[in-house]
Each structure stands twice: as structure tokens, then as C-alpha cells.
Design a protein around this motif. Structure first.
Motif, PDB file in Angstrom:
ATOM      1  N   LYS A 118       1.045  -1.104   0.077  1.00 15.59           N
ATOM      2  CA  LYS A 118       0.058  -0.085  -0.066  1.00 15.59           C
ATOM      3  C   LYS A 118       0.789   1.372   0.044  1.00 15.59           C
ATOM      4  O   LYS A 118       2.134   0.990   0.217  1.00 15.59           O
ATOM      5  CB  LYS A 118      -0.913  -0.045   1.285  1.00 15.59           C
ATOM      6  CG  LYS A 118      -1.817  -1.240   1.408  1.00 15.59           C
ATOM      7  CD  LYS A 118      -2.877  -1.306   0.150  1.00 15.59           C
ATOM      8  CE  LYS A 118      -3.684  -2.300   0.334  1.00 15.59           C
ATOM      9  NZ  LYS A 118      -4.659  -2.613  -0.745  1.00 15.59           N
ATOM     10  N   GLY A 119       0.032   2.463  -0.168  1.00 14.42           N
ATOM     11  CA  GLY A 119       1.108   3.722  -0.221  1.00 14.42           C
ATOM     12  C   GLY A 119       0.139   4.911  -0.521  1.00 14.42           C
ATOM     13  O   GLY A 119      -1.191   4.838  -0.625  1.00 14.42           O
ATOM     14  N   PHE A 120       0.971   6.027  -0.584  1.00 13.52           N
ATOM     15  CA  PHE A 120       0.336   7.162  -0.845  1.00 13.52           C
ATOM     16  C   PHE A 120       0.601   7.602  -2.573  1.00 13.52           C
ATOM     17  O   PHE A 120       1.713   7.376  -3.071  1.00 13.52           O
ATOM     18  CB  PHE A 120       1.225   8.398  -0.312  1.00 13.52           C
ATOM     19  CG  PHE A 120       1.221   8.246   1.029  1.00 13.52           C
ATOM     20  CD1 PHE A 120       0.475   8.715   1.921  1.00 13.52           C
ATOM     21  CD2 PHE A 120       2.337   7.572   1.573  1.00 13.52           C
ATOM     22  CE1 PHE A 120       0.448   8.828   3.354  1.00 13.52           C
ATOM     23  CE2 PHE A 120       2.463   7.422   3.214  1.00 13.52           C
ATOM     24  CZ  PHE A 120       1.635   7.980   4.056  1.00 13.52           C
ATOM     25  N   GLY A 121      -0.615   7.757  -3.358  1.00 11.05           N
ATOM     26  CA  GLY A 121      -0.608   8.092  -4.672  1.00 11.05           C
ATOM     27  C   GLY A 121       0.120   9.319  -4.790  1.00 11.05           C
ATOM     28  O   GLY A 121       0.500  10.117  -4.176  1.00 11.05           O
ATOM     29  N   ALA A 122       0.243   9.841  -6.210  1.00 14.78           N
ATOM     30  CA  ALA A 122       0.965  10.890  -6.439  1.00 14.78           C
ATOM     31  C   ALA A 122      -0.045  12.109  -6.074  1.00 14.78           C
ATOM     32  O   ALA A 122      -1.103  12.270  -6.196  1.00 14.78           O
ATOM     33  CB  ALA A 122       0.806  10.996  -8.152  1.00 14.78           C
ATOM     34  N   HIS A 123       0.944  12.905  -5.324  1.00 16.22           N
ATOM     35  CA  HIS A 123       0.303  14.209  -4.719  1.00 16.22           C
ATOM     36  C   HIS A 123       1.339  15.280  -4.746  1.00 16.22           C
ATOM     37  O   HIS A 123       2.532  15.181  -4.697  1.00 16.22           O
ATOM     38  CB  HIS A 123      -0.181  13.853  -3.259  1.00 16.22           C
ATOM     39  CG  HIS A 123       0.990  13.358  -2.246  1.00 16.22           C
ATOM     40  ND1 HIS A 123       1.415  12.138  -2.468  1.00 16.22           N
ATOM     41  CD2 HIS A 123       1.448  13.955  -1.272  1.00 16.22           C
ATOM     42  CE1 HIS A 123       2.422  11.958  -1.415  1.00 16.22           C
ATOM     43  NE2 HIS A 123       2.504  13.070  -0.899  1.00 16.22           N
ATOM     44  N   PRO A 124       0.989  16.465  -4.609  1.00 17.35           N
ATOM     45  CA  PRO A 124       1.872  17.810  -4.861  1.00 17.35           C
ATOM     46  C   PRO A 124       2.376  18.106  -3.512  1.00 17.35           C
ATOM     47  O   PRO A 124       1.684  17.963  -2.299  1.00 17.35           O
ATOM     48  CB  PRO A 124       0.906  18.693  -5.323  1.00 17.35           C
ATOM     49  CG  PRO A 124      -0.279  18.594  -5.118  1.00 17.35           C
ATOM     50  CD  PRO A 124      -0.346  17.129  -4.555  1.00 17.35           C
ATOM     51  N   HIS A 125       3.327  18.832  -3.301  1.00 25.14           N
ATOM     52  CA  HIS A 125       3.990  19.453  -2.288  1.00 25.14           C
ATOM     53  C   HIS A 125       4.621  20.856  -3.041  1.00 25.14           C
ATOM     54  O   HIS A 125       5.135  20.649  -4.331  1.00 25.14           O
ATOM     55  CB  HIS A 125       5.137  18.993  -1.680  1.00 25.14           C
ATOM     56  CG  HIS A 125       4.706  17.853  -0.960  1.00 25.14           C
ATOM     57  ND1 HIS A 125       4.107  17.840   0.301  1.00 25.14           N
ATOM     58  CD2 HIS A 125       4.632  16.470  -1.110  1.00 25.14           C
ATOM     59  CE1 HIS A 125       3.711  16.642   0.728  1.00 25.14           C
ATOM     60  NE2 HIS A 125       4.129  15.615  -0.068  1.00 25.14           N
ATOM     61  N   ASP A 126       4.733  21.957  -2.157  1.00 26.88           N
ATOM     62  CA  ASP A 126       5.592  23.123  -2.648  1.00 26.88           C
ATOM     63  C   ASP A 126       6.317  23.981  -1.562  1.00 26.88           C
ATOM     64  O   ASP A 126       5.438  23.773  -0.242  1.00 26.88           O
ATOM     65  CB  ASP A 126       4.738  24.007  -3.666  1.00 26.88           C
ATOM     66  CG  ASP A 126       3.715  24.766  -2.876  1.00 26.88           C
ATOM     67  OD1 ASP A 126       3.861  25.569  -1.994  1.00 26.88           O
ATOM     68  OD2 ASP A 126       2.484  24.396  -2.798  1.00 26.88           O
TER      69      ASP A 126
END
Length: 237
Positions: A53-61
């Protein structure tokens, strides 16, 4: 000297089934106005991710994001073309800067991955995003503090856009040492990974956190076999 104690059982907690996460500071559905950050240290999440399992693509800045695996293997992929797997002994850093999208997942389908996700406010906004990871020898932190992060690519460890230094220690029972804060105005947030330690007279246990500022140094003693993370960070945003 000023201190703030965060016992392990006072942290925020979210169990999503595939993700079991403890939050030292406000994050997601956990909000405590008295626990938003310690200086520039914004997030300290203690995460366990189920197999596959895991975290899908997501943004940061405009954030420095550090991942420290405690067990298992964590797989990273981002929109800059970086792919990597980090395990215990590795440290990963991302400077999100102008913007980055990434995914993180448990590399193994049949075992958990445990890791710390740490966010630090940068001292520069709008930098070019970047990714790095390094492997550190566990024996180099036996009864000593091993620097794993600094503000400079020429210093030991990965580097970030902030006057911050992180160190790990793996101590035998009875071991004692001192730590000198790297920069005037910085404080230290100590997080006990395993065991029991006493810092400047304050007894700490597994997963307790202690913030210390308005001092130049810390005295550390391992009350039994212990593992410790020190985060030396500016106190002003």
C-alpha cells in the motif's frame, strides 16, 4: 532554558487501515493550536504502511521533506523522473520548492514499512525542486551522534534549504554525551525512537518528544539501550 514535553501518548493518531500514523504536530484531521510546529519543524509523522500500500501521486511546494525508514522498504517516484527505494540506514530528502508531485508506497507486498516523515519550512521560497537520498553506516552512530542532515552539500549528510542539522544516536545503557547547538537562536527537538533517555534532567521514553531552546547545549544519558533523533532547527519562521 525553555522546554516543551510531548509524551508519546499525547500525539494525534489516524488509523486508515493501510496507514497507521501518529502526529507529533497538527496534521490532517488532527488539529491542536498549541502543537502546530517547533520553530521551523512543521511535521513529525510516525507512519506504518501495510504491505503493497502507499500514497498516490500528490503535490508539495515550498517545503523540505525528509523521510527516515525505521524498518521495511519505502519506494519513491516523482515527476522529475526520480525513482528510488530507501531502507533502514537511508535518509531521503526532497526540496519541494516551486512544486513537485511524488508517490510513496511500501515496496514489499508482505511486510509493513515504518518510517518518519518530517517537514521543515525552508529559508528560501521558490527554489528548484530536487531529490536526494544517502545511506549511512549504523555502526557510525553507536555511542555517538551521527549527523545525517545539514544546510550544506559540503557537510555530512543530505542537505536542506534551512539552517538545520539532524543527528541519530544508537546508545548502550549508561552512555552519556553532550550536544552543542549548531547555531545561536536554534533549538533542538529530541525524539526517542527506542528505549529511555534523560536529556537535561528530563526522563524520556519510547516515542516521546522534547523541545529545548534558549540554551547552548544538551546533556544526554541513555537509561537503557536507546535510539535517539535530534533535530537542531531555527526557532524563528
Amino acid at each position: 532554558m525553555q522546554t516543551i514535553l510531548h509524551p508519546a501518548n499525547t500525539r494525534g493518531h489516524a488509523n486508515h487501515g493501510w496507514l497507521n500514523s501518529y502526529h507529533t504536530f497538527s496534521f490532517g484531521g488532527y488539529s491542536d493550536p498549541s502543537r502546530v510546529h517547533f520553530g521551523v519543524l512543521r511535521v513529525l509523522n510516525d507512519d506504518t504502511v501495510a504491505g503493497g500500500k502507499g500514497f498516490g501521486a500528490h503535490p508539495h511546494d515550498n517545503m523540505e521533506i525528509i523521510s527516515i525508514p525505521l524498518s521495511g522498504a519505502l519506494e519513491h517516484q516523482d515527476n522529475m523522473g526520480n525513482r528510488g527505494i530507501i531502507r533502514r540506514g537511508d535518509v531521503q530528502v526532497m526540496s519541494a520548492g516551486t512544486g513537485i508531485a511524488h508517490s510513496e508506497k511500501n515496496h514489499n507486498p508482505d511486510q509493513e514499512v515504518k518510517f518518519l516523515q518530517i517537514w521543515v519550512f525552508p529559508n528560501q521560497r521558490g527554489v528548484k525542486p530536487r531529490y536526494d537520498q544517502q545511506t549511512f553506516r549504523p555502526e557510525d552512530r553507536h555511542n555517538q551522534l551521527q549527523q545525517i542532515l545539514s544546510p550544506s552539500p559540503d557537510d555530512a549528510g543530505v542537505w536542506v534549504h534551512q539552517d538545520a542539522w539532524f543527528s541519530l544516536g544508537d546508545f548502550d545503557a549508561g552512555f552519556a554525551t553532550d550536544y552543542t547547538i549548531k547555531k545561536p537562536g536554534n533549538g533542538v527537538y529530541a525524539f526517542v525512537l527506542e528505549g529511555d533517555v534523560t536529556i537535561n534532567g528530563q526522563a524520556l521514553h519510547r516515542r516521546d518528544g522534547l523541545g529545548i531552546w534558549d540554551t547552548d547545549s544538551l546533556s544526554i544519558q541513555a537509561d537503557n539501550s536507546a535510539q535517539l533523533l535530534l533535530m537542531d532547527v531555527p526557532m524563528s519562521l
